[in-house]
Every structure is written in structure tokens, then in C-alpha cells.
Design a protein around this motif. Structure first.
Motif, PDB file in Angstrom:
ATOM      1  N   VAL A 199       0.835  -1.208   0.000  1.00  0.00           N
ATOM      2  CA  VAL A 199       0.000   0.000   0.000  1.00  0.00           C
ATOM      3  C   VAL A 199       0.870   1.258   0.000  1.00  0.00           C
ATOM      4  O   VAL A 199       0.718   2.153  -0.844  1.00  0.00           O
ATOM      5  CB  VAL A 199      -0.958   0.009   1.201  1.00  0.00           C
ATOM      6  N   LEU A 200       1.797   1.322   0.948  1.00  0.00           N
ATOM      7  CA  LEU A 200       2.652   2.510   1.059  1.00  0.00           C
ATOM      8  C   LEU A 200       3.598   2.640  -0.134  1.00  0.00           C
ATOM      9  O   LEU A 200       3.840   3.737  -0.642  1.00  0.00           O
ATOM     10  CB  LEU A 200       3.455   2.446   2.366  1.00  0.00           C
ATOM     11  N   GLY A 201       4.145   1.512  -0.593  1.00  0.00           N
ATOM     12  CA  GLY A 201       5.061   1.539  -1.725  1.00  0.00           C
ATOM     13  C   GLY A 201       4.373   1.930  -3.022  1.00  0.00           C
ATOM     14  O   GLY A 201       4.969   2.610  -3.869  1.00  0.00           O
ATOM     15  N   THR A 202       3.116   1.512  -3.186  1.00  0.00           N
ATOM     16  CA  THR A 202       2.357   1.896  -4.376  1.00  0.00           C
ATOM     17  C   THR A 202       2.143   3.403  -4.412  1.00  0.00           C
ATOM     18  O   THR A 202       2.346   4.053  -5.453  1.00  0.00           O
ATOM     19  CB  THR A 202       1.000   1.182  -4.412  1.00  0.00           C
ATOM     20  N   LEU A 203       1.751   3.970  -3.294  1.00  0.00           N
ATOM     21  CA  LEU A 203       1.564   5.420  -3.218  1.00  0.00           C
ATOM     22  C   LEU A 203       2.880   6.155  -3.460  1.00  0.00           C
ATOM     23  O   LEU A 203       2.927   7.162  -4.171  1.00  0.00           O
ATOM     24  CB  LEU A 203       0.983   5.801  -1.850  1.00  0.00           C
ATOM     25  N   ALA A 204       3.957   5.634  -2.873  1.00  0.00           N
ATOM     26  CA  ALA A 204       5.271   6.269  -3.045  1.00  0.00           C
ATOM     27  C   ALA A 204       5.743   6.174  -4.485  1.00  0.00           C
ATOM     28  O   ALA A 204       6.285   7.134  -5.045  1.00  0.00           O
ATOM     29  CB  ALA A 204       6.285   5.611  -2.112  1.00  0.00           C
ATOM     30  N   GLY A 205       5.538   5.017  -5.125  1.00  0.00           N
ATOM     31  CA  GLY A 205       5.956   4.839  -6.509  1.00  0.00           C
ATOM     32  C   GLY A 205       5.209   5.760  -7.460  1.00  0.00           C
ATOM     33  O   GLY A 205       5.805   6.333  -8.386  1.00  0.00           O
ATOM     34  N   MET A 206       3.914   5.925  -7.225  1.00  0.00           N
ATOM     35  CA  MET A 206       3.127   6.829  -8.058  1.00  0.00           C
ATOM     36  C   MET A 206       3.574   8.271  -7.865  1.00  0.00           C
ATOM     37  O   MET A 206       3.680   9.041  -8.825  1.00  0.00           O
ATOM     38  CB  MET A 206       1.638   6.675  -7.724  1.00  0.00           C
ATOM     39  N   ALA A 207       3.840   8.639  -6.609  1.00  0.00           N
ATOM     40  CA  ALA A 207       4.292  10.006  -6.331  1.00  0.00           C
ATOM     41  C   ALA A 207       5.663  10.276  -6.941  1.00  0.00           C
ATOM     42  O   ALA A 207       5.919  11.359  -7.482  1.00  0.00           O
ATOM     43  CB  ALA A 207       4.329  10.232  -4.817  1.00  0.00           C
ATOM     44  N   MET A 208       6.560   9.287  -6.875  1.00  0.00           N
ATOM     45  CA  MET A 208       7.892   9.443  -7.463  1.00  0.00           C
ATOM     46  C   MET A 208       7.827   9.649  -8.967  1.00  0.00           C
ATOM     47  O   MET A 208       8.618  10.410  -9.544  1.00  0.00           O
ATOM     48  CB  MET A 208       8.752   8.214  -7.135  1.00  0.00           C
ATOM     49  N   TYR A 209       6.872   8.993  -9.624  1.00  0.00           N
ATOM     50  CA  TYR A 209       6.758   9.112 -11.084  1.00  0.00           C
ATOM     51  C   TYR A 209       6.089  10.422 -11.494  1.00  0.00           C
ATOM     52  O   TYR A 209       6.509  11.075 -12.449  1.00  0.00           O
ATOM     53  CB  TYR A 209       5.958   7.929 -11.634  1.00  0.00           C
ATOM     54  N   ARG A 210       5.047  10.814 -10.756  1.00  0.00           N
ATOM     55  CA  ARG A 210       4.251  11.961 -11.190  1.00  0.00           C
ATOM     56  C   ARG A 210       4.858  13.305 -10.814  1.00  0.00           C
ATOM     57  O   ARG A 210       4.796  14.259 -11.576  1.00  0.00           O
ATOM     58  CB  ARG A 210       2.842  11.860 -10.600  1.00  0.00           C
TER      59      ARG A 210
END
Length: 256
Positions: free
Chosen positions: A77-88
Motif C-alpha cells: 500500500v505505502l510503496g504503491t503510493l510512493a511509486g506513483m508520487a515518485m513518477y508523477r
């Protein structure tokens, strides 16, 4: 075939042999009908039978499964949010914060987490191990999700927004299904890393909170018996299955 190509193939063969021959020997000797690993006596399933009747080993395996499952779920959950934020958002500080636990040596990570838990006056046990595993698993999930995000055509979400879809509907109907392989791959990777971890777990585990790697270590200190080879073989098999699934679901995750 040129001599250069022969030399490269021979070098590669020697390197892979050095890496994987010891693992193959562990697997073979897990079926050895002898208490010692000095020589091959005969084939037997006895050590696997003893392994599944060893209460301490089963308890440690149960702890590892609980910790790995919980860590993988939260880290996903946390990694998915972090990965999306890192990309966007392309923030400079965020990747450093998310990926620091990956780059940090395990022994340094274990010591720092131990000091942190002591500072909080927190009892060491399954909870502290789970929190530690979540900490270093988030980065691996984030990398997997970020790699998957880079392959998604942004025009799909833009078209959905133009047609009147809300941000949440757009995420649920378009982004999430496209991200699913990367998210699942990250979860499997987190589970594998958690169930295999020894160094960090060694520092943050309390009395009576043994995991599978810690239990194997305590057995190896006495002697490397075929029972140790048996549990090591099963652990290798589980890891191989997980990594294969990750490679199939999200090939870019292993190259990140």
C-alpha cells in the motif's frame, strides 16, 4: 567461435558454477541418509519428515509467514503510493527517503532500527520485526510500481478525464488495473525479501520471537545437518517461485 567468445563463456560458466554449485549440493544432501554431510550414504525423505514434526521449526516458519504477509501487505500500500508520487511529481527528496533503506547496508539498517526502538522504549518482538521489514520493503514496491507507471500511456487517463470521469473513478477503472502487475510483483518481492531476511531481523528480534532464518542460524551453529539442508531447500524453492512470478508479472522491476 573465436577464442574471445570461448573465454567469455568459460568465465561465465565458472562464475555461475561458483554461485550455484553450493546451492545444488545443499539440495542433494537434504536427501542424504546420514546425520553427517561428510559423504553420501543413500536417498531418504526422512529429514523432511523430521522437519515437519519439529515444533520449533514450525513455530519459526509460522512467525516468518505472519511477518512476511503483514509486511508485504502494508509495504504494498505505502510503496504503491510512493511509486506513483515518485513518477508523477519528480520530487528530489522523496526518492531519497523511499530508496534510502534499499541503499543502506543491512547491518547499519538493523542497528539504527534497534536504537530507534530502544529510544521509543518499545519491546522487541514480532511487532518490531514487522515494522523493520515494512521499512525496507517499501522501496522495492515503489521501484516496481514506478517502473510499471512509466509504461502506462497517460493519454488513457487524460481521455477519461475529458469524458467526465472523476479522479477516483479514473484511478479505479484505468490506472489501478494497469498498475496491477507491478503492484503484485512488488508485493511478491516484499514477501520474498521479508521471509528471507536475517541481518536486520537479528538486531530487532526479541527473546522468543524466532523467525525461520534465525532458527536456521541457531541450528547451523551446532552442525549443518541434513535437516538444515531440507529447510534451506524449501526456502530456496519458495524464493525461486516468488522471483519467477515477479519476473513474469513485471520484468522491469528486477532491472530497476
Amino acid at each position: 567461435m573465436s577464442s574471445k567468445n570461448r573465454g567469455l563463456k568459460l568465465t561465465a560458466l565458472l562464475v555461475y558454477g561458483f554461485l550455484y554449485l553450493p546451492l545444488l549440493i545443499v539440495v542433494i544432501y537434504s536427501f542424504n541418509d546420514s546425520k553427517l554431510n561428510a559423504e553420501w550414504v543413500g536417498f531418504t525423505w526422512n529429514w523432511y519428515h523430521k522437519l515437519f514434526n519439529n515444533r520449533e521449526m514450525l513455530s519459526a516458519a509460522g512467525n516468518s509467514l505472519i511477518i512476511a504477509t503483514t509486511s508485504a501487505m502494508v509495504a504494498t500500500v505505502l510503496g504503491t503510493l510512493a511509486g506513483m508520487a515518485m513518477y508523477r511529481y519528480r520530487l528530489k527528496l522523496l526518492p531519497a527517503l523511499v530508496l534510502a533503506p534499499i541503499a543502506m547496508p543491512d547491518i547499519l539498517m538493523g542497528v539504527s532500527l534497534l536504537l530507534f526502538f530502544i529510544m521509543l522504549n518499545m519491546s522487541l518482538g514480532l511487532v518490531s520485526i514487522t515494522l523493520a521489514h515494512i521499512t525496507f520493503c517499501i522501496g522495492f514496491v515503489a521501484l516496481s510500481v514506478q517502473a510499471r507507471m512509466s509504461s502506462i500511456d497517460r493519454s488513457l487517463t487524460e481521455a477519461a478525464r475529458d469524458l467526465g470521469a472523476t479522479p477516483w473513478l479514473c484511478f479505479r477503472k484505468i490506472t489501478l488495473p494497469l498498475l496491477a502487475p507491478g503492484i503484485i510483483a512488488g508485493a511478491l518481492m516484499a514477501f520474498t525479501l521479508s521471509i528471507d531476511d536475517f541481518v536486520i531481523t537479528f538486531f530487532v528480534a526479541g527473546v522468543g520471537s524466532s523467525t525461520l532464518p534465525l532458527q536456521i542460524y541457531s541450528m547451523v551453529k551446532i552442525a549443518v545437518t541434513p535437516e538444515v539442508n531440507a529447510i534451506s531447500t524449501l526456502l530456496m524453492l519458495l524464493t525461486l517461485i516468488m522471483i519467477t512470478l515477479v519476473a513474469k508479472l513485471s520484468p522491469g522491476a528486477l532491472r530497476s
